[in-house]
Design a protein around this motif. Structure first.
Motif, PDB file in Angstrom:
ATOM      1  N   ARG A  45       0.754  -1.284   0.023  1.00  0.00           N
ATOM      2  CA  ARG A  45       0.068  -0.124   0.006  1.00  0.00           C
ATOM      3  C   ARG A  45       1.141   1.253  -0.145  1.00  0.00           C
ATOM      4  O   ARG A  45       0.782   2.311  -0.713  1.00  0.00           O
ATOM      5  N   THR A  46       2.028   1.162   0.731  1.00  0.00           N
ATOM      6  CA  THR A  46       2.666   2.315   0.794  1.00  0.00           C
ATOM      7  C   THR A  46       3.765   2.650  -0.592  1.00  0.00           C
ATOM      8  O   THR A  46       3.572   3.948  -0.787  1.00  0.00           O
ATOM      9  N   VAL A  47       3.939   1.620  -1.112  1.00  0.00           N
ATOM     10  CA  VAL A  47       4.507   1.581  -2.453  1.00  0.00           C
ATOM     11  C   VAL A  47       3.580   2.209  -3.490  1.00  0.00           C
ATOM     12  O   VAL A  47       4.067   3.045  -4.378  1.00  0.00           O
ATOM     13  N   THR A  48       2.426   1.535  -3.476  1.00  0.00           N
ATOM     14  CA  THR A  48       1.385   2.153  -4.129  1.00  0.00           C
ATOM     15  C   THR A  48       0.975   3.647  -4.118  1.00  0.00           C
ATOM     16  O   THR A  48       0.868   4.544  -5.041  1.00  0.00           O
ATOM     17  N   THR A  49       0.878   4.223  -2.897  1.00  0.00           N
ATOM     18  CA  THR A  49       0.827   5.485  -2.564  1.00  0.00           C
ATOM     19  C   THR A  49       2.050   6.331  -2.764  1.00  0.00           C
ATOM     20  O   THR A  49       1.734   7.377  -3.411  1.00  0.00           O
TER      21      THR A  49
END
Length: 152
Positions: A45-49
């Motif tokens: 999720r962090t990488v996507t954000t």
């Protein structure tokens, strides 16, 4: 109980203890795996954000770079237009220096002429004084000569 039965009972208990510890290890590994999965999911999720934020930032940066390039071209054009002004200012500075030097030479020449004129004026006064002295001397001599002729 015979020796074989006792050995079988000991082996069964050891097997049961082994299975118990294996189950405990598997439970702990399962908990760790769940934590790892949660961590990996959070990282995803962090990488996507971060990826979406970086994409937005890269678009903004690209826009800023485009504007900066346009501004830089404008500034370069204006600086190119100012080059003749600076050249003219430099030429004007040289001209002022030349005029200043010429005026210094003129002042020196006028001073020299003034000194020469002062010397000539002094010599003229001395000459006038000498001429008057000579004329007075001639008159006195002529008067003396006339007086002496009259007496004789």
């Amino acid at each position: 109980m015979t020796g074989g039965e006792a050995a079988a009972l000991i082996a069964a208990i050891a097997f049961l203890i082994l299975v118990f510890f294996i189950v405990l290890v598997l439970i702990r590994v399962t908990k760790i795996m769940r934590e790892v999965q949660a961590t990996v999911a959070e990282a995803n999720r962090t990488v996507t954000t971060v990826t979406s934020d970086v994409d937005a930032l890269s678009k903004e940066v690209e826009g800023l770079l485009t504007k900066a390039n346009v501004l830089l071209e404008d500034v370069n054009g204006k600086v190119a237009n100012l080059d003749p002004v600076f050249q003219a200012a430099g030429d004007l500075g040289e001209s002022v220096s030349d005029v200043n030097e010429a005026s210094h030479h003129l002042v020196e020449r006028i001073t020299d002429i003034g000194n020469s004129t002062a010397k000539a004026s002094t010599l003229g006064r001395v000459g006038v004084g000498a001429l008057r002295f000579y004329q007075n001397h001639r008159r006195k001599k002529a008067t003396t000569d006339n007086t002496q002729r009259s007496d004789s």
